[in-house]
Design a protein around this motif. Structure first.
Motif, PDB file in Angstrom:
ATOM      1  N   LYS A   1       0.829  -1.201   0.000  1.00 46.24           N
ATOM      2  CA  LYS A   1       0.000   0.000   0.000  1.00 46.24           C
ATOM      3  C   LYS A   1       0.862   1.250   0.000  1.00 46.24           C
ATOM      4  O   LYS A   1       0.602   2.219  -0.719  1.00 46.24           O
ATOM      5  N   ARG A   2       1.949   1.218   0.794  1.00 41.11           N
ATOM      6  CA  ARG A   2       2.845   2.367   0.882  1.00 41.11           C
ATOM      7  C   ARG A   2       3.548   2.605  -0.457  1.00 41.11           C
ATOM      8  O   ARG A   2       3.830   3.747  -0.836  1.00 41.11           O
ATOM      9  N   ALA A   3       3.859   1.535  -1.181  1.00 40.29           N
ATOM     10  CA  ALA A   3       4.594   1.659  -2.444  1.00 40.29           C
ATOM     11  C   ALA A   3       3.735   2.248  -3.563  1.00 40.29           C
ATOM     12  O   ALA A   3       4.271   2.833  -4.508  1.00 40.29           O
ATOM     13  N   GLU A   4       2.416   2.074  -3.503  1.00 40.37           N
ATOM     14  CA  GLU A   4       1.498   2.630  -4.501  1.00 40.37           C
ATOM     15  C   GLU A   4       1.902   2.260  -5.929  1.00 40.37           C
ATOM     16  O   GLU A   4       1.981   3.102  -6.818  1.00 40.37           O
ATOM     17  N   GLY A   5       2.189   0.967  -6.124  1.00 41.12           N
ATOM     18  CA  GLY A   5       2.518   0.487  -7.454  1.00 41.12           C
ATOM     19  C   GLY A   5       3.991   0.480  -7.791  1.00 41.12           C
ATOM     20  O   GLY A   5       4.401  -0.090  -8.802  1.00 41.12           O
TER      21      GLY A   5
ATOM     22  N   ILE B   1       8.556  -2.269  -3.991  1.00 40.27           N
ATOM     23  CA  ILE B   1       8.465  -2.179  -2.535  1.00 40.27           C
ATOM     24  C   ILE B   1       9.759  -1.690  -1.909  1.00 40.27           C
ATOM     25  O   ILE B   1       9.756  -0.949  -0.912  1.00 40.27           O
ATOM     26  N   THR B   2      10.903  -2.075  -2.495  1.00 37.67           N
ATOM     27  CA  THR B   2      12.184  -1.685  -1.898  1.00 37.67           C
ATOM     28  C   THR B   2      12.427  -0.173  -1.966  1.00 37.67           C
ATOM     29  O   THR B   2      13.341   0.330  -1.311  1.00 37.67           O
ATOM     30  N   GLU B   3      11.614   0.539  -2.740  1.00 36.16           N
ATOM     31  CA  GLU B   3      11.755   1.999  -2.795  1.00 36.16           C
ATOM     32  C   GLU B   3      11.209   2.676  -1.544  1.00 36.16           C
ATOM     33  O   GLU B   3      11.553   3.827  -1.252  1.00 36.16           O
ATOM     34  N   VAL B   4      10.367   1.979  -0.788  1.00 35.78           N
ATOM     35  CA  VAL B   4       9.704   2.629   0.349  1.00 35.78           C
ATOM     36  C   VAL B   4      10.067   2.037   1.704  1.00 35.78           C
ATOM     37  O   VAL B   4       9.781   2.627   2.735  1.00 35.78           O
TER      38      VAL B   4
ATOM     39  N   ARG C   1      12.684   0.642   4.759  1.00 32.35           N
ATOM     40  CA  ARG C   1      13.941   1.059   5.378  1.00 32.35           C
ATOM     41  C   ARG C   1      14.591  -0.145   6.059  1.00 32.35           C
ATOM     42  O   ARG C   1      13.960  -1.189   6.225  1.00 32.35           O
ATOM     43  N   VAL C   2      15.822   0.037   6.480  1.00 30.42           N
ATOM     44  CA  VAL C   2      16.536  -1.033   7.180  1.00 30.42           C
ATOM     45  C   VAL C   2      15.757  -1.448   8.425  1.00 30.42           C
ATOM     46  O   VAL C   2      15.652  -2.639   8.749  1.00 30.42           O
ATOM     47  N   LYS C   3      15.179  -0.484   9.118  1.00 30.57           N
ATOM     48  CA  LYS C   3      14.435  -0.788  10.346  1.00 30.57           C
ATOM     49  C   LYS C   3      13.226  -1.671  10.060  1.00 30.57           C
ATOM     50  O   LYS C   3      12.745  -2.397  10.947  1.00 30.57           O
ATOM     51  N   ASP C   4      12.702  -1.632   8.832  1.00 27.38           N
ATOM     52  CA  ASP C   4      11.584  -2.495   8.461  1.00 27.38           C
ATOM     53  C   ASP C   4      12.026  -3.936   8.265  1.00 27.38           C
ATOM     54  O   ASP C   4      11.232  -4.873   8.446  1.00 27.38           O
ATOM     55  N   VAL C   5      13.286  -4.113   7.878  1.00 29.28           N
ATOM     56  CA  VAL C   5      13.796  -5.435   7.523  1.00 29.28           C
ATOM     57  C   VAL C   5      14.387  -6.168   8.725  1.00 29.28           C
ATOM     58  O   VAL C   5      14.331  -7.406   8.804  1.00 29.28           O
ATOM     59  N   LYS C   6      14.947  -5.440   9.673  1.00 25.45           N
ATOM     60  CA  LYS C   6      15.638  -6.060  10.806  1.00 25.45           C
ATOM     61  C   LYS C   6      14.798  -7.079  11.568  1.00 25.45           C
ATOM     62  O   LYS C   6      15.299  -8.161  11.898  1.00 25.45           O
ATOM     63  N   PRO C   7      13.514  -6.815  11.853  1.00 29.39           N
ATOM     64  CA  PRO C   7      12.729  -7.828  12.569  1.00 29.39           C
ATOM     65  C   PRO C   7      12.607  -9.149  11.810  1.00 29.39           C
ATOM     66  O   PRO C   7      12.550 -10.220  12.419  1.00 29.39           O
ATOM     67  N   LEU C   8      12.580  -9.067  10.469  1.00 26.96           N
ATOM     68  CA  LEU C   8      12.517 -10.284   9.663  1.00 26.96           C
ATOM     69  C   LEU C   8      13.794 -11.094   9.820  1.00 26.96           C
ATOM     70  O   LEU C   8      13.765 -12.325   9.925  1.00 26.96           O
ATOM     71  N   GLY C   9      14.936 -10.407   9.847  1.00 30.75           N
ATOM     72  CA  GLY C   9      16.211 -11.083  10.034  1.00 30.75           C
ATOM     73  C   GLY C   9      16.279 -11.780  11.382  1.00 30.75           C
ATOM     74  O   GLY C   9      16.769 -12.917  11.487  1.00 30.75           O
ATOM     75  N   GLN C  10      15.802 -11.120  12.416  1.00 30.44           N
ATOM     76  CA  GLN C  10      15.804 -11.716  13.750  1.00 30.44           C
ATOM     77  C   GLN C  10      14.927 -12.969  13.793  1.00 30.44           C
ATOM     78  O   GLN C  10      15.300 -13.990  14.372  1.00 30.44           O
ATOM     79  N   THR C  11      13.771 -12.895  13.143  1.00 31.35           N
ATOM     80  CA  THR C  11      12.871 -14.050  13.111  1.00 31.35           C
ATOM     81  C   THR C  11      13.532 -15.247  12.444  1.00 31.35           C
ATOM     82  O   THR C  11      13.411 -16.384  12.912  1.00 31.35           O
ATOM     83  N   VAL C  12      14.246 -14.998  11.355  1.00 32.62           N
ATOM     84  CA  VAL C  12      14.927 -16.075  10.630  1.00 32.62           C
ATOM     85  C   VAL C  12      15.977 -16.744  11.513  1.00 32.62           C
ATOM     86  O   VAL C  12      16.085 -17.977  11.554  1.00 32.62           O
TER      87      VAL C  12
END
Length: 377
Positions: free
Chosen positions: A229-233, A236-239, A241-252
């Protein structure tokens, strides 16, 4: 070369057919591909694609002794793949099926927008552990597997076949790396419990190397929808940030992986390693420096590419450069830097290999001050 290690690249393979749009054709896909419109093209690029061809052949170009294991049909497209692989001396391990058709993708790389894929999974649908040469894998230092998200038997029954395959390989003493592919939200794969599959599979995986978009779709569908939704078409990597990705890394890492590298498109690469015995055992197996690899986290910005023609295979060649560096016993910093460099080289060509440089050439360009892109933390 520091070490003479061997690898196997297995999983999804197809033939990529990329119609070449002429210069100046940038615009919205809906306008360019409007019904009834004749679109003048400027040639076509046809080459093997998928993780086996893209990552496997890139590793071979980078000096790795690698064997390819992918499943294709005994048809015209399969013959074309074999011919291309033979040119690289890499056709020996391919699995030929009388009953299956060869997979293909039509890649619409319209200038100015992200790629659109028209994909037929073909023989990849029936690929299973029984197709693999486990004796050859046992003699390798690294087994790289790509795109189980596009391979039905790999995700059916909560990934039991994939987990069983990895368990046998791990028991044979070979390190394992795993890459993913985007999941069509309307596909059968989208309805699977990917979090449950990863919980079952990742304890066997030493290097997990998905993209941010792929990983978020699998682990946190609500967050993925918010990103979309944030990317509006846009990509996704344009919108994000690193802080958005870090929780995914921790989960892995919590799920049991030894190392996670998350491809974040043009901005760069996020990485994080496990701590304690998990990473120490991996470093011992591959003769890596514990001081360099243990309990590390960071973000490697992308290098400025000479041109942006197509992103096809950029993630795969990034991973090839990373794994080639690992097999050369590089430190963590060098391995992720080579991954970023290979991605920047790849986007300057329509296919995964034409723009790729040797590790030595990329290191030399970095020494000469290859500029990096700015990124937002």
């Amino acid at each position: 070369m520091v070490a003479n290690k061997r690898a196997v690249a297995a999983g999804h393979i197809c033939i990529d057919i990329t119609p070449l749009f002429p210069k100046g054709s940038a615009g919205e896909a809906g306008r360019i591909l409007a019904p009834g419109r004749l679109v003048q093209m400027d040639g076509v690029d046809i080459h093997p694609g998928g993780a086996v061809a893209n990552t496997g052949l890139a590793m071979k170009r980078l000096g790795v002794d690698v064997r390819l294991m992918g499943k294709i049909g005994k048809d015209e497209l399969g013959a074309l793949i074999l011919k291309r692989l033979e040119e690289h001396g890499a056709a020996e391990g391919m699995i030929l099926s009388d009953q299956e058709k060869t997979s293909y993708s039509v890649v619409l790389a319209i200038p100015g927008i992200d790629r659109i894929f028209l994909h037929d999974p073909g023989a990849n649908v029936t690929f299973s552990g029984s197709d693999l040469d486990f004796e050859a894998i046992k003699g390798a230092d690294l087994f790289h597997f790509g795109y189980p998200t596009l391979m039905r038997r790999m995700y059916q029954n909560q990934g039991e076949e994939l987990a069983r395959m990895f368990r046998r390989i791990k028991e044979g003493g070979t390190a394992i790396s795993l890459d993913m592919a985007a999941i069509d939200p309307s596909s059968e794969a989208a309805g699977e419990d990917w979090k449950g599959i990863l919980e079952k599979v990742l304890p066997y995986v030493d290097f997990f190397v998905p993209s941010a978009e792929e990983l978020c779709f699998m682990l946190d569908r609500e967050r993925y929808q918010e990103w979309t939704k944030r990317a509006e078409g846009r990509d996704i990597t344009e919108v994000i940030r690193v802080k958005d990705v870090k929780p995914l890394g921790q989960t892995v890492l919590d799920m049991g992986a030894g190392f996670v590298l998350i491809k974040c498109g043009a901005p760069g690469i996020y990485y994080r390693t496990a701590s304690g015995k998990r990473i120490e055992d991996l470093c011992r197996k591959l003769n890596l420096s514990k001081e360099s690899w243990k309990d590390k986290e960071g973000f490697e910005p992308s290098f400025e590419p000479d041109a942006v023609v197509s992103g096809t295979g950029a993630g795969d060649t990034s991973i090839a450069a990373f794994l080639a560096s690992v097999l050369r016993e590089a430190d963590l910093r060098e391995a992720v830097e080579m991954a970023a460099a290979a991605g920047a080289c790849c986007v300057a060509a329509y296919d995964a290999l034409s723009g790729l440089k040797s590790l030595e050439e990329m290191k030399e360009r970095i020494r000469r001050g290859w500029r990096k892109r700015e990124y937002r933390p």
